[in-house]
Design a protein around this motif. Structure first.
Motif, PDB file in Angstrom:
ATOM      1  N   MET A 144       0.847  -1.190   0.000  1.00 51.75           N
ATOM      2  CA  MET A 144       0.000   0.000   0.000  1.00 51.75           C
ATOM      3  C   MET A 144       0.883   1.241   0.000  1.00 51.75           C
ATOM      4  N   ASP A 145       0.335   2.347  -0.519  1.00 54.39           N
ATOM      5  CA  ASP A 145       1.101   3.593  -0.563  1.00 54.39           C
ATOM      6  C   ASP A 145       1.453   4.086   0.827  1.00 54.39           C
ATOM      7  N   GLY A 146       0.582   3.814   1.784  1.00 55.70           N
ATOM      8  CA  GLY A 146       0.802   4.350   3.121  1.00 55.70           C
ATOM      9  C   GLY A 146       1.450   3.385   4.075  1.00 55.70           C
ATOM     10  N   ASP A 147       2.092   2.308   3.585  1.00 57.83           N
ATOM     11  CA  ASP A 147       2.753   1.357   4.465  1.00 57.83           C
ATOM     12  C   ASP A 147       3.809   2.070   5.294  1.00 57.83           C
ATOM     13  N   MET A 148       3.788   1.795   6.616  1.00 58.78           N
ATOM     14  CA  MET A 148       4.774   2.393   7.498  1.00 58.78           C
ATOM     15  C   MET A 148       6.165   1.901   7.107  1.00 58.78           C
ATOM     16  N   GLY A 149       7.130   2.781   7.032  1.00 60.57           N
ATOM     17  CA  GLY A 149       8.487   2.412   6.692  1.00 60.57           C
ATOM     18  C   GLY A 149       8.797   2.592   5.221  1.00 60.57           C
ATOM     19  N   SER A 150       7.793   2.671   4.353  1.00 59.01           N
ATOM     20  CA  SER A 150       8.039   2.876   2.920  1.00 59.01           C
ATOM     21  C   SER A 150       8.275   4.355   2.654  1.00 59.01           C
ATOM     22  N   ARG A 151       8.888   4.641   1.510  1.00 63.42           N
ATOM     23  CA  ARG A 151       9.170   6.033   1.164  1.00 63.42           C
ATOM     24  C   ARG A 151       7.896   6.749   0.730  1.00 63.42           C
ATOM     25  N   GLN A 152       7.742   7.974   1.211  1.00 65.64           N
ATOM     26  CA  GLN A 152       6.580   8.781   0.898  1.00 65.64           C
ATOM     27  C   GLN A 152       7.014   9.934   0.002  1.00 65.64           C
ATOM     28  N   SER A 153       6.105  10.377  -0.858  1.00 65.04           N
ATOM     29  CA  SER A 153       6.388  11.573  -1.644  1.00 65.04           C
ATOM     30  C   SER A 153       6.246  12.795  -0.758  1.00 65.04           C
ATOM     31  N   MET A 154       6.969  13.844  -1.090  1.00 67.85           N
ATOM     32  CA  MET A 154       6.957  15.062  -0.296  1.00 67.85           C
ATOM     33  C   MET A 154       5.570  15.698  -0.288  1.00 67.85           C
ATOM     34  N   PRO A 155       5.030  16.016   0.882  1.00 68.34           N
ATOM     35  CA  PRO A 155       3.737  16.716   0.915  1.00 68.34           C
ATOM     36  C   PRO A 155       3.891  18.143   0.393  1.00 68.34           C
ATOM     37  N   GLU A 156       2.817  18.681  -0.149  1.00 68.42           N
ATOM     38  CA  GLU A 156       2.863  20.036  -0.691  1.00 68.42           C
ATOM     39  C   GLU A 156       2.740  21.090   0.391  1.00 68.42           C
ATOM     40  N   PHE A 157       2.198  20.703   1.558  1.00 71.01           N
ATOM     41  CA  PHE A 157       1.936  21.672   2.610  1.00 71.01           C
ATOM     42  C   PHE A 157       2.850  21.402   3.807  1.00 71.01           C
ATOM     43  N   LEU A 158       3.079  22.450   4.591  1.00 69.96           N
ATOM     44  CA  LEU A 158       3.922  22.356   5.774  1.00 69.96           C
ATOM     45  C   LEU A 158       3.419  21.249   6.696  1.00 69.96           C
ATOM     46  N   THR A 159       4.301  20.331   7.068  1.00 67.31           N
ATOM     47  CA  THR A 159       3.950  19.164   7.865  1.00 67.31           C
ATOM     48  C   THR A 159       4.982  18.981   8.970  1.00 67.31           C
ATOM     49  N   CYS A 160       4.501  18.661  10.192  1.00 70.29           N
ATOM     50  CA  CYS A 160       5.385  18.438  11.342  1.00 70.29           C
ATOM     51  C   CYS A 160       5.056  17.102  11.994  1.00 70.29           C
ATOM     52  N   HIS A 161       6.086  16.362  12.373  1.00 69.08           N
ATOM     53  CA  HIS A 161       5.946  15.106  13.110  1.00 69.08           C
ATOM     54  C   HIS A 161       6.832  15.178  14.350  1.00 69.08           C
ATOM     55  N   PHE A 162       6.272  14.876  15.503  1.00 72.31           N
ATOM     56  CA  PHE A 162       7.044  14.941  16.744  1.00 72.31           C
ATOM     57  C   PHE A 162       6.439  14.000  17.769  1.00 72.31           C
ATOM     58  N   GLY A 163       7.156  13.796  18.865  1.00 70.94           N
ATOM     59  CA  GLY A 163       6.687  12.852  19.881  1.00 70.94           C
ATOM     60  C   GLY A 163       7.086  13.278  21.275  1.00 70.94           C
ATOM     61  N   PHE A 164       6.268  12.871  22.265  1.00 72.65           N
ATOM     62  CA  PHE A 164       6.527  13.120  23.681  1.00 72.65           C
ATOM     63  C   PHE A 164       6.599  11.779  24.401  1.00 72.65           C
ATOM     64  N   GLY A 165       7.456  11.683  25.393  1.00 77.66           N
ATOM     65  CA  GLY A 165       7.545  10.430  26.129  1.00 77.66           C
ATOM     66  C   GLY A 165       8.379  10.572  27.380  1.00 77.66           C
ATOM     67  N   ILE A 166       8.545   9.456  28.084  1.00 76.43           N
ATOM     68  CA  ILE A 166       9.395   9.400  29.270  1.00 76.43           C
ATOM     69  C   ILE A 166      10.315   8.196  29.145  1.00 76.43           C
ATOM     70  N   ASP A 167      11.472   8.281  29.783  1.00 78.67           N
ATOM     71  CA  ASP A 167      12.412   7.170  29.767  1.00 78.67           C
ATOM     72  C   ASP A 167      11.942   6.099  30.743  1.00 78.67           C
TER      73      ASP A 167
END
Length: 596
Positions: A568-591
């Protein structure tokens, strides 16, 4: 000869660096702090909707403004507002069959077609007398006997002897009431599940040893339990298999585990949302102490979670952890214009964590200001052309000026969050402002179609588990900031001799490219962090929680992406085409101390 497996010496694990907790500023509170310091610390925090409602519930309880209502009174009031009231009314002139065929379908159809979301919620609350009210009504209609309804339905509030009339009761839901204690002698012996979530219970010692012996499920989440009264857990019925203590105020984990380890049939335990569940040694201690446990915080415990050898948990690992914030990537940010001569451009990410902010905490201990921002008096030199003007401003007005500057920043944020001309809204950073709180900043990076940062961007040692727990109940603000840093031009010897002051360009110009809100939730012991996605097409500043997906494994390519057959196009780990709009990915956690 090559060494055999027996001869190979296993390398010892590297020592864990643990800052001294007793010397931490997050734990130490001087005796001369302002009265109500803790309340002031939590003022102005942007809580999540769930946390706001729970805090309101507890505040109402502290005011002692609630009227005591017995179970019989509450049940009668609830039934009068429910659709079941017509079936119980002997004087209505309608039979059970007529109510079933005429009035009930009309009522349900009207609510489904014309009620708003708020109306549907109210309708559900009024009719949550039992798990399946329609099925219970149908059973009474088929039997042609209203006594079926009177004998089998159940609901809430302060208990009295009327509850003992229900001889076949197996499930009792007393959630979201004002219960502070429970008289267990009124509970039917047939009870299998008792739900007491979101009440005001602070001590269970008065009823723990009097609960029905065959009780299998006990829910006590969102109450006021603390470490001081968890010892009574050892007296709960030995047949108990599920115990829910989530979202209380239990700070020390060891007393809880010592108590519940005496329950031989306990297979599921929930402690998420307690300060003790935020410690780095939480999961390992639970699995080490409770060998029969199969579920922890609604997560199944796998065989891989229990290695053959467990090392004992250091005491400090039950009192502290590290908070970390990671930016995986920022994609398709608009390219900034070329700066003027002498300007250096960069991007960085800012994160506001008021409850974990040491500087803000110290400031609020001893001062009661109108604002957390002050302005330095102007220097007495000729380099500042407006020195005389600034000196004439009364000190009391400095905070007002500062607040106006920040209001201006907020306006620019609103204008520039989704616009294409964001770089035309840059404002100078006032180097004379003193912020009595800190904004945690990432490293600065240059513009690229795909920007990545060092991981983690922010890492904070947290010995105050309550502050950390409350942080994950709040809404965090993340900002992507573009800055242009100007280096003042060197003054020539001729200018120095003529005493000509050099014109100083503002040292730093900046603009918020994106301002993102993230409503956090309790971290999962089996996951390192919770991930969020935001892009401009959402039309809002609120980020989307990514669930159990791992955004860190996504890969983007500026070249055309070839779709692999069978994927599938959206398979995790596969290469994605660049989105046209500003996109941010981030995460919060604890050790956390990994179980393996």
């Amino acid at each position: 000869m090559p060494k055999s497996k027996v001869d190979v010496v296993k390398k010892s694990a590297p020592p864990v660096i643990r800052p001294a907790i007793s010397q931490s500023s997050l734990v130490f509170v001087p005796g001369d702090v302002l009265e109500g310091f803790q309340e002031r610390l939590e003022t102005g925090i942007d809580w999540t909707v769930t946390e706001s409602s729970c805090r309101f519930h507890k505040a109402e309880h502290k005011r002692n403004s609630t009227t005591k209502v017995t179970f019989a009174q509450a049940l009668k009031e609830k039934i009068s507002k429910s659709i079941i009231s017509g079936f119980l009314n002997d004087d209505s002139g309608l039979t059970l069959q007529q109510n079933w065929e005429l009035l009930l379908p009309i009522t349900l159809w009207d609510k489904e077609k014309f009620a708003t979301d708020e109306g549907k919620t109210c309708f559900h609350n009024e009719n949550c007398i039992t798990d399946d009210l329609i099925k219970l009504i149908e059973k009474a209609v088929k039997a042609g006997d209203r006594e079926v309804l009177r004998n089998e339905m159940m609901t809430m509030t302060e208990l009295d002897e009327s509850l003992t009339h229900y001889k076949k009761l197996t499930t009792l839901n007393l959630c979201t009431n004002w219960l502070t204690e429970l008289n267990a002698k009124f509970l039917p012996l047939t009870l299998k599940a008792l739900e007491l979530h979101n009440n005001c219970i602070s001590d269970i010692s008065g009823f723990a040893d009097s609960l029905p012996i065959d009780l299998l499920y006990l829910g006590l989440s969102r109450n006021m339990l603390t470490t001081d009264n968890v010892d009574a857990l050892r007296f709960l019925p030995h047949n108990l298999t599920v115990l829910d203590l989530a979202d209380n105020d239990i700070y020390d984990l060891s007393p809880v585990l010592d108590a519940v380890s005496r329950l031989p049939n306990l297979s599921a335990l929930q402690l998420s949302g307690n300060p003790c569940a935020m410690s780095s040694g939480y999961a390992r201690s639970c699995l080490l102490k409770l060998t029969q446990l199969k579920w922890l915080d609604c997560r199944e415990i796998l065989d891989s979670d229990r290695p053959f050898e467990f090392t004992e948990v250091h005491p400090d690992d039950l009192r502290s952890t590290y908070f970390h914030f990671t930016v995986f990537r920022i994609v398709s940010c608009p390219q900034p214009p070329k700066p003027e001569k002498g300007g250096t451009t960069s991007f960085h990410v800012e994160l506001e964590l008021p409850l974990l902010d040491v500087v803000r905490r110290k400031f609020l201990m001893f001062r009661r200001p109108e604002s957390l921002v002050d302005i330095l008096p102007p220097p007495e030199d000729d380099d500042w052309g407006n020195a005389a003007t600034m000196a004439s401003i009364p000190a009391v007005n400095s905070r007002v000026i500062s607040s106006k500057l920040h209001a201006s920043d907020q306006i620019h944020e609103e204008e520039s969050s989704h616009g294409s001309d964001i770089y035309s809204n840059m404002v100078p950073k006032n180097s004379r402002e003193i912020h009595n709180y800190t904004t945690f900043e990432s490293t600065k990076v240059q513009w690229n179609k795909l920007m990545t940062f060092n991981e983690p961007v922010v890492k904070i040692f947290c010995p105050d588990l309550v502050a950390l727990r409350d942080t994950f109940r709040s809404t965090i603000t993340v900002r992507l900031v573009y800055t242009v840093l100007y280096t003042p031009a060197k003054t020539s010897k001729a200018e120095k001799q003529k005493s000509i002051p050099a014109l100083k360009t503002p040292a730093e110009m900046r603009v918020n490219v994106a301002t993102i809100r993230c409503s956090l939730r309790a971290p999962d012991w089996s996951q390192q962090s919770q991930h969020f996605h935001w892009d401009e097409t959402l039309g809002t500043n609120d980020a989307i929680h990514w669930g159990d997906g791992d955004l860190a494994v996504l890969q983007y390519s500026q070249a055309p992406v070839k779709v692999t057959k069978g994927k599938m196009d959206g398979d995790m780990g596969s290469r994605q085409s660049m989105p046209e709009f500003l996109t941010c990915h981030f995460g919060f956690g604890i050790d956390t101390l990994r179980t393996t």
